[in-house]
Write an enzyme that holds these catalytic residues in place. Structure first.
Site, PDB file in Angstrom:
ATOM      1  CE1 TYR A  72       4.104  17.161  -2.872  1.00  0.00           C
ATOM      2  CE2 TYR A  72       3.631  15.726  -0.135  1.00  0.00           C
ATOM      3  CZ  TYR A  72       3.201  16.918  -1.730  1.00  0.00           C
ATOM      4  OH  TYR A  72       1.857  17.333  -1.368  1.00  0.00           O
ATOM      5  CG  HIS A  78      -1.652   1.283   0.990  1.00  0.00           C
ATOM      6  ND1 HIS A  78      -2.083   2.174   2.289  1.00  0.00           N
ATOM      7  CD2 HIS A  78      -2.537   1.721   0.401  1.00  0.00           C
ATOM      8  CE1 HIS A  78      -3.149   3.313   2.171  1.00  0.00           C
ATOM      9  NE2 HIS A  78      -3.770   2.608   0.625  1.00  0.00           N
ATOM     10  NE  ARG A  94      -0.799  18.836  -2.808  1.00  0.00           N
ATOM     11  CZ  ARG A  94      -1.640  17.525  -2.827  1.00  0.00           C
ATOM     12  NH1 ARG A  94      -2.902  17.536  -1.956  1.00  0.00           N
ATOM     13  NH2 ARG A  94      -1.007  16.284  -2.840  1.00  0.00           N
ATOM     14  CG  HIS A 115      -7.759   5.777  -2.103  1.00  0.00           C
ATOM     15  ND1 HIS A 115      -7.485   6.790  -1.052  1.00  0.00           N
ATOM     16  CD2 HIS A 115      -7.205   4.702  -1.876  1.00  0.00           C
ATOM     17  CE1 HIS A 115      -6.683   5.836  -0.569  1.00  0.00           C
ATOM     18  NE2 HIS A 115      -6.370   4.928  -0.908  1.00  0.00           N
ATOM     19  CB  CYS A 154       2.314  21.802  -5.682  1.00  0.00           C
ATOM     20  SG  CYS A 154       1.771  20.307  -5.636  1.00  0.00           S
TER      21      CYS A 154
END
Length: 466
Positions: free
Chosen positions: A399, A117, A216, A142, A263
């Site tokens: 990130y 996961h 964000r 998802h 971002c």
């Protein structure tokens, strides 16, 4: 961030051509073969022709029906799954008992996926023995088709009819308390909310208006009562400091810095045209500039007696935004940067001369100039000096940058450092790709930015991509 207004002496070639002309067959105009259509009772030859066409249509329709019937007969029968009650599903909560979850009316055994996961085993185990929906509601990724396709491979059953209705409380929306947003923002994800200003508005002014500053969010926006807000500052040896919002304002000199936040996914939609990548499809607007006001992080750390560390220490931040398990968003930066007077890292409570908007971290957020926006934690609740980086998912398993040969099947997040500074970035905001522009003099607008406080020393504008 440097705003550009370059004057080009000749016309930009349009990336798409305007249609040269178009025509359509209007009622009563010449039909194929030169025959004009007439109203009932007109040309006497129309009825036989119409009948022939209808007959041909019936034959074709019959043939298509026969073809589909034959295909259905050749298709393998749909698998018949056993049915389970929610109580039976709830018995499967650990890898030793197998980890089962439900989505809609389907039952899935995800035991073999737990360790794979992307958010870590702990996150998926929160839903063990129950429904995925309350947890998936926190993360828009998802709802993407590839996630549902992946889940189908683990289907083992279906819920019994009496348990098919979602359990009470599953439909509660954790994002119902989010603030209103400006309608001009282009939304990339509604829950959590992620949006950017239109390119043509981004370069209207050097400072981005608060209402248009890109947003964000990773989790629901927390509702914070400023009167009861406390910021915890902690470090080795039990040294600590607790500050109210009023104390943060009164005890430490206010410092202001103009800084651009960006971002890490800015321009991802362009990258995906070269090679498909996962993540929000940001255009060129996941970058904005503001005048920030607040206390220097350096001053606060020194006041707490945490400025005497040597070696590779880190400053870890946690926000008040949290997932269903209570796990907050977190990130960290090197202590050396936090203590640097030149780095101007802020605990900001003002944005463009106003208190922070809720979407941008009210009442206090971190602002780390020249560093990826993911480290400028919003809704700040704690600051901790530590010999290790933040253990947060967003520091350890997100990130990070990898070479082009790495994909989702071979990625090892432990093998790469967390992104801090970003490389130079630039984009044209006007005219937009595909725009048809008039001949003659043309104004080209855009921005250029460089991470780490480095100046942009040159910008080249090309009319032919070379």
């Amino acid at each position: 961030m440097l705003l550009l207004r370059a004057m080009a002496g000749r016309r930009l070639p349009p990336l798409t051509q305007l249609p040269r002309g178009c025509s359509r067959l209007a009622a009563g105009s010449a039909a194929p073969g030169g025959q004009r259509g007439e109203a009932p009772g007109g040309h006497r030859g129309a009825a036989p022709v119409l009948a022939a066409l209808l007959g041909l249509g019936a034959v074709l329709a019959y043939g298509e029906r026969q073809r589909r019937t034959a295909q259905a007969a050749r298709a393998p029968p749909a698998p018949q799954y056993p049915r389970y009650t929610r109580a039976e599903v709830a018995q499967h909560r650990t890898p030793s008992d197998r980890v089962w979850v439900t989505h809609g009316t389907d039952v899935f055994d995800v035991t073999d996926f737990v360790e794979m996961h992307p958010g870590g085993p702990d996150k998926i185990l929160l839903a063990a023995g129950g429904a995925l929906e309350p947890f998936w509601a926190l993360y828009a990724v998802h709802s993407q088709p590839h996630v549902l396709e992946l889940l189908r491979d683990y289907k083992v059953g279906e819920l019994s009819p009496e348990d098919a209705a979602p359990p009470s409380g599953d439909t509660e929306d954790p994002f119902s308390g989010d603030p209103p947003r400006h309608p001009a923002l282009r939304v990339n994800s509604l829950k959590p909310f992620n949006a950017e200003p239109p390119p043509e508005l981004l370069t209207q002014s050097f400072l981005t208006p608060n209402e248009l500053f890109f947003t964000r969010n990773h989790l629901p926006v927390p509702a914070v009562e400023p009167g009861s807000y406390r910021l915890r500052v902690e470090g080795p040896g039990g040294r600590s400091l607790s500050l109210s919002l009023a104390e943060l304002r009164q005890r430490f000199p206010k410092h202001e810095v103009t800084a651009t936040l960006q971002c890490a996914g800015n321009r991802r939609s362009e990258m995906s045209r070269v090679r498909p990548v996962k993540g929000l499809a940001w255009d060129i607007g996941a970058i904005s500039t503001a005048r920030w006001g607040g206390a220097r992080l350096r001053d606060v750390l020194l006041a707490a007696g945490l400025g005497d560390r040597t070696g590779e220490w880190h400053v870890c931040f946690e926000g008040l935004d949290a997932d269903a398990s209570g796990t907050p968003y977190g990130a960290s930066i090197p202590l050396e940067r936090a203590l640097s007077a030149e780095a101007e890292v802020l605990l900001a409570y003002e944005m463009n001369g106003q208190e922070l908007p809720r979407d941008h971290g009210f009442p206090v957020r971190v602002v780390v100039p020249g560093v990826v926006g993911a480290r400028s934690v919003k809704w700040l609740r704690s600051v901790a000096v530590s010999p290790s980086e933040s253990p947060s998912h967003w520091q350890q398993n997100d990130y990070k940058g990898f070479c082009p040969s790495v994909d989702w099947d071979s990625v090892d997040f432990r093998a790469a450092p967390a992104i801090q500074e970003l490389p130079v970035q630039s984009a044209i905001t006007e005219p937009r790709p595909g725009a048809a522009v008039p001949a003659g003099e043309l104004t080209v607008k855009g921005y250029a930015w460089s991470g780490g406080g480095r100046e942009v020393i040159r910008v080249d504008v090309s009319l032919d991509g070379i």
